[in-house]
Design a protein around this motif. Structure first.
Motif, PDB file in Angstrom:
ATOM      1  N   GLN A   1       5.490   6.692  -7.581  1.00 16.69           N
ATOM      2  CA  GLN A   1       5.193   6.120  -8.889  1.00 16.69           C
ATOM      3  C   GLN A   1       6.219   5.029  -9.234  1.00 16.69           C
ATOM      4  O   GLN A   1       5.853   3.947  -9.690  1.00 16.69           O
ATOM      5  CB  GLN A   1       5.210   7.209  -9.950  1.00 16.69           C
ATOM      6  CG  GLN A   1       4.711   6.704 -11.289  1.00 16.69           C
ATOM      7  CD  GLN A   1       4.747   7.779 -12.365  1.00 16.69           C
ATOM      8  OE1 GLN A   1       5.201   8.904 -12.114  1.00 16.69           O
ATOM      9  NE2 GLN A   1       4.272   7.445 -13.534  1.00 16.69           N
ATOM     10  N   ASN A   2       7.495   5.334  -8.980  1.00 13.35           N
ATOM     11  CA  ASN A   2       8.543   4.341  -9.253  1.00 13.35           C
ATOM     12  C   ASN A   2       8.328   3.090  -8.421  1.00 13.35           C
ATOM     13  O   ASN A   2       8.425   1.972  -8.923  1.00 13.35           O
ATOM     14  CB  ASN A   2       9.928   4.929  -8.959  1.00 13.35           C
ATOM     15  CG  ASN A   2      10.300   5.964 -10.003  1.00 13.35           C
ATOM     16  OD1 ASN A   2       9.783   5.949 -11.110  1.00 13.35           O
ATOM     17  ND2 ASN A   2      11.192   6.872  -9.641  1.00 13.35           N
ATOM     18  N   ALA A   3       8.015   3.289  -7.129  1.00 15.79           N
ATOM     19  CA  ALA A   3       7.827   2.147  -6.237  1.00 15.79           C
ATOM     20  C   ALA A   3       6.631   1.313  -6.688  1.00 15.79           C
ATOM     21  O   ALA A   3       6.703   0.079  -6.725  1.00 15.79           O
ATOM     22  CB  ALA A   3       7.635   2.647  -4.806  1.00 15.79           C
ATOM     23  N   CYS A   4       5.536   1.984  -7.064  1.00 19.66           N
ATOM     24  CA  CYS A   4       4.330   1.259  -7.492  1.00 19.66           C
ATOM     25  C   CYS A   4       4.593   0.464  -8.763  1.00 19.66           C
ATOM     26  O   CYS A   4       4.180  -0.699  -8.883  1.00 19.66           O
ATOM     27  CB  CYS A   4       3.168   2.233  -7.731  1.00 19.66           C
ATOM     28  SG  CYS A   4       2.482   2.914  -6.233  1.00 19.66           S
TER      29      CYS A   4
ATOM     30  N   GLU B   1       7.031  -6.596 -10.577  1.00 20.21           N
ATOM     31  CA  GLU B   1       7.570  -7.740  -9.851  1.00 20.21           C
ATOM     32  C   GLU B   1       6.468  -8.769  -9.621  1.00 20.21           C
ATOM     33  O   GLU B   1       6.650  -9.963  -9.804  1.00 20.21           O
ATOM     34  CB  GLU B   1       8.116  -7.217  -8.519  1.00 20.21           C
ATOM     35  CG  GLU B   1       8.959  -8.202  -7.757  1.00 20.21           C
ATOM     36  CD  GLU B   1       9.302  -7.629  -6.379  1.00 20.21           C
ATOM     37  OE1 GLU B   1      10.455  -7.747  -5.977  1.00 20.21           O
ATOM     38  OE2 GLU B   1       8.399  -7.053  -5.729  1.00 20.21           O
ATOM     39  N   PHE B   2       5.291  -8.285  -9.241  1.00 18.87           N
ATOM     40  CA  PHE B   2       4.175  -9.173  -8.931  1.00 18.87           C
ATOM     41  C   PHE B   2       3.730  -9.958 -10.164  1.00 18.87           C
ATOM     42  O   PHE B   2       3.485 -11.162 -10.102  1.00 18.87           O
ATOM     43  CB  PHE B   2       3.010  -8.355  -8.378  1.00 18.87           C
ATOM     44  CG  PHE B   2       1.841  -9.174  -7.942  1.00 18.87           C
ATOM     45  CD1 PHE B   2       1.835  -9.792  -6.697  1.00 18.87           C
ATOM     46  CD2 PHE B   2       0.738  -9.340  -8.772  1.00 18.87           C
ATOM     47  CE1 PHE B   2       0.755 -10.562  -6.291  1.00 18.87           C
ATOM     48  CE2 PHE B   2      -0.349 -10.115  -8.370  1.00 18.87           C
ATOM     49  CZ  PHE B   2      -0.333 -10.720  -7.123  1.00 18.87           C
ATOM     50  N   PHE B   3       3.637  -9.256 -11.295  1.00 19.44           N
ATOM     51  CA  PHE B   3       3.129  -9.934 -12.493  1.00 19.44           C
ATOM     52  C   PHE B   3       4.177 -10.791 -13.185  1.00 19.44           C
ATOM     53  O   PHE B   3       3.845 -11.684 -13.953  1.00 19.44           O
ATOM     54  CB  PHE B   3       2.529  -8.916 -13.469  1.00 19.44           C
ATOM     55  CG  PHE B   3       1.155  -8.492 -13.064  1.00 19.44           C
ATOM     56  CD1 PHE B   3       0.076  -9.361 -13.211  1.00 19.44           C
ATOM     57  CD2 PHE B   3       0.923  -7.260 -12.490  1.00 19.44           C
ATOM     58  CE1 PHE B   3      -1.199  -8.993 -12.816  1.00 19.44           C
ATOM     59  CE2 PHE B   3      -0.342  -6.878 -12.082  1.00 19.44           C
ATOM     60  CZ  PHE B   3      -1.406  -7.746 -12.246  1.00 19.44           C
ATOM     61  N   ASN B   4       5.454 -10.538 -12.915  1.00 20.94           N
ATOM     62  CA  ASN B   4       6.498 -11.301 -13.609  1.00 20.94           C
ATOM     63  C   ASN B   4       7.084 -12.426 -12.774  1.00 20.94           C
ATOM     64  O   ASN B   4       7.979 -13.114 -13.213  1.00 20.94           O
ATOM     65  CB  ASN B   4       7.615 -10.363 -14.065  1.00 20.94           C
ATOM     66  CG  ASN B   4       7.098  -9.395 -15.105  1.00 20.94           C
ATOM     67  OD1 ASN B   4       6.230  -9.759 -15.901  1.00 20.94           O
ATOM     68  ND2 ASN B   4       7.587  -8.175 -15.087  1.00 20.94           N
TER      69      ASN B   4
ATOM     70  N   LYS C   1       0.859  -1.186   0.000  1.00 22.19           N
ATOM     71  CA  LYS C   1       0.000   0.000   0.000  1.00 22.19           C
ATOM     72  C   LYS C   1       0.889   1.228   0.000  1.00 22.19           C
ATOM     73  O   LYS C   1       2.099   1.123   0.208  1.00 22.19           O
ATOM     74  CB  LYS C   1      -0.917   0.006   1.226  1.00 22.19           C
ATOM     75  CG  LYS C   1      -0.215   0.276   2.541  1.00 22.19           C
ATOM     76  CD  LYS C   1      -1.204   0.479   3.681  1.00 22.19           C
ATOM     77  CE  LYS C   1      -1.992   1.752   3.540  1.00 22.19           C
ATOM     78  NZ  LYS C   1      -2.886   2.057   4.641  1.00 22.19           N
ATOM     79  N   VAL C   2       0.302   2.378  -0.254  1.00 21.28           N
ATOM     80  CA  VAL C   2       1.079   3.604  -0.101  1.00 21.28           C
ATOM     81  C   VAL C   2       0.497   4.384   1.073  1.00 21.28           C
ATOM     82  O   VAL C   2      -0.655   4.243   1.422  1.00 21.28           O
ATOM     83  CB  VAL C   2       1.088   4.480  -1.368  1.00 21.28           C
ATOM     84  CG1 VAL C   2       1.686   3.757  -2.537  1.00 21.28           C
ATOM     85  CG2 VAL C   2      -0.300   4.987  -1.694  1.00 21.28           C
ATOM     86  N   ASP C   3       1.367   5.175   1.642  1.00 23.90           N
ATOM     87  CA  ASP C   3       0.979   6.031   2.747  1.00 23.90           C
ATOM     88  C   ASP C   3       0.322   7.274   2.150  1.00 23.90           C
ATOM     89  O   ASP C   3       0.777   7.798   1.140  1.00 23.90           O
ATOM     90  CB  ASP C   3       2.269   6.394   3.493  1.00 23.90           C
ATOM     91  CG  ASP C   3       1.992   7.182   4.746  1.00 23.90           C
ATOM     92  OD1 ASP C   3       0.838   7.579   4.958  1.00 23.90           O
ATOM     93  OD2 ASP C   3       2.948   7.406   5.502  1.00 23.90           O
TER      94      ASP C   3
END
Lengths: 237, 331
Positions: free
Chosen positions: B318-321, B327-330, B174-176
């Motif tokens: 944005q970079n982190a997301c 990473e999740f999809f690959n 999540k983001v803060d």
């Protein structure tokens, strides 16, 4: 034109500035504003998003994030944009005049549409026909388009038929022609408005799907001519 | 078919970062009220931060997903649930088809943003998908969303291997929501002086900076009217109209203030007392009728520094997301 500085630049928040040529309604000043506007559209300042010409001012919106990326850390984006604006104005030729268009606008002054004419005639102690005649016999300059998409601010209205705007805005129909002070204007949309309504035009002041969405441009000359209600109904189709 | 409106919300519309470049024709920029939150929802959904989202007010629309989608919610907390199960804001969520998304209580804030991975397919006008309610164009046929409207996604993605017949899956990051704007007090708005600031008499200047103002019921996407103590000007000169902007605080003839918001008119003739700094405009967008606010004067330097800080923060997010989604999809 100017030897000495005839304008002031002040911030409009932190992402825009306004070049102010004095708080007045004058064709000459408005010409200057429009000249500058067209010149800046052709050669935008760095970081500029858009410019808004008004009666006697031009406001420039910019992206402070982009501007800050181009300048030393201790300089403000506003300071930089102000300097760039001054440079632009200094190097700008003031001789060009924007092309003049004469736009003829039909207006139906029938009482069904002229919702404030009766009241106005009472206040002014004038014949309704006389008010109407004084309205359409004059030629007007479009000083600016603002407030709503396509809303023209036009002047200068004959002193005899000038009237302050109403204190309580009322719902107005699209095409309604109104009077406020020594200005006349046309509402492009159905909305609450405070101008005194004396007629209605069948023309579409703003059409999002037209090549030129706004019928009128700042700098245009407008001539109104009266039409009967049946003509209005034919034209509105 | 992708997303169907099952119940009409009070004022839900498609909005992106706004339509710029046409104000000389009187075309106001419109766009999202809370740009910061809409950006975050978009980033979580793997979109461009300026992409079109659905801006929701409470009571909000009820949505039926007719296809699976990766969504994210940002901004106000309206107690969102999918098929009756609470779902969190500020997380990417994959929602299966035939799921109902609804919002049951206005817990905090005024507007929430629904972003959908790949974007919403809607009408573009003058370079923007924002709904222009006045000109009746852009977004969903130029109007707010109604029951039975159907929205399409720009792309349809196969999430079946992640969903495995579950109704929804909340992705584990999540983001803060911290806005990184130099003042996390949600009722404090930093302002810069407007051109006519000096028109105020001394008492009104002091009142403006010390009193608390209440956002009145007459507040919408165009602007917030503030009630309370009237302010007075020493100058009664008539102003000719000139450009105004998002965040401009104008003084009305009755002495009350109005803060211009996303659907503000392009020009105005009332005295411009102050301007809410860009870094605080998003915060202002989460205020609603009855909320109290305080103004605090700042300077150009600080306003720009805070905006820069907020923009850099958004870029990092944005970079982190992007990294987490890739990473999740690959994997």
């Amino acid at each position: 034109m100017p030897q000495q500085k005839i304008y002031e630049i002040f911030p409009l928040g932190d992402a825009a500035l306004t070049i102010d040529f004095g708080n007045s309604i004058s064709e000459k000043i408005n010409d200057t504003v429009l000249n500058l506007f067209y010149a800046m559209r052709q050669k935008p300042l760095p970081g500029m998003i858009e410019a808004i010409p008004a009666y006697s001012s031009l406001s420039i919106f910019y992206n402070p994030f982009i501007v800050k990326g181009k300048i030393p850390v201790n300089e403000t984006a506003f300071g930089f944009m102000k300097k760039e604006t001054e440079k632009f104005i200094a190097g700008f030729s003031w001789n060009e005049t924007p092309p003049i268009r004469i736009m003829k606008i039909p207006v139906c002054y029938d009482e069904e549409f002229a919702t404030d004419l009766e009241r106005m005639a009472g206040i002014k102690k004038m014949d309704k026909a006389e008010i109407i005649r004084l309205h359409y016999e004059n030629q007007y300059r479009v000083y600016m388009i603002g407030f709503l998409p396509g809303f023209p601010y036009m002047g200068i209205l004959d002193e005899k038929i000038s009237l302050p705007r109403k204190s309580q805005p009322q719902q107005v129909a699209p095409g309604s022609v109104g009077i406020a002070g020594r200005q006349t204007g046309i509402y492009p949309f159905n909305c609450p408005g405070g101008w005194n309504i004396i007629g209605r035009t069948p023309m579409k002041l703003f059409d999002p799907l037209r090549q030129e969405q706004s019928l009128l441009h700042a700098g245009d000359t407008v001539e109104f001519y009266p039409i009967e209600k049946n003509e209005f109904l034919n034209l509105i189709k | 078919m992708s997303l169907r409106i099952i119940k009409t919300g009070v004022l839900d519309s498609i909005q992106d970062a706004g339509r710029f470049g046409w104000q000389f024709q009187g075309v106001n920029p419109t766009g999202v009220m809370d740009r910061f939150s809409a950006s975050i929802a978009n980033m979580l959904a793997g979109n461009n931060p300026d992409a079109a989202t659905i801006e929701l007010h409470f009571p909000a629309s009820v949505f039926l997903f007719e296809r699976p989608a990766l969504i994210a919610l940002g901004g106000a907390d309206f107690a969102a649930s999918v098929n009756g199960e609470p779902v969190p804001s500020l997380h990417p969520i994959i929602v299966n088809k035939d799921s109902l998304l609804l919002f049951s209580a206005p817990l905090h804030g005024a507007r929430t943003y629904l972003a959908i991975k790949g974007g919403i397919d809607s009408d573009e006008w003058l370079g923007s998908q924002s709904t222009h309610l006045q000109a009746m164009i852009g977004g969903y046929h130029g109007r707010r969303l109604h029951k039975n409207d159907q929205l399409f996604f720009k792309i349809n993605i196969d999430y079946s291997s992640i969903l495995q017949n579950k109704e929804f899956v909340v992705l584990p990051w999540k983001v803060d929501q911290a806005r990184e704007n130099g003042s996390e007090n949600s009722n404090e708005l930093f302002v810069l002086p407007g051109r006519e600031w000096d028109w105020l008499d001394e008492k009104s200047k002091a009142d403006f900076l010390s009193a608390s103002f209440t956002i009145s019921q007459q507040s919408d996407r165009m602007g917030y009217r503030l009630n309370d103590i009237p302010l007075h000007v020493v100058n009664s000169e008539d102003l000719v109209s000139s450009a105004v902007s998002f965040g401009t605080v104008q003084l009305l003839p009755n002495g009350q203030l109005i803060i211009l918001m996303a659907d503000h008119q392009t020009t105005g003739g009332y005295p411009k007392i102050a301007h809410i700094i860009s870094a605080h405009q998003s915060k202002a967008a989460q205020l609603k009728a009855g909320d109290k606010i305080h103004f605090r004067m700042t300077d150009q330097q600080t306003a720009e520094r805070l905006l820069l800080k907020q923009q850099l923060h958004l870029l990092q997010l944005q970079n982190a997301c992007t990294f987490r989604l890739d990473e999740f999809f690959n994997k």
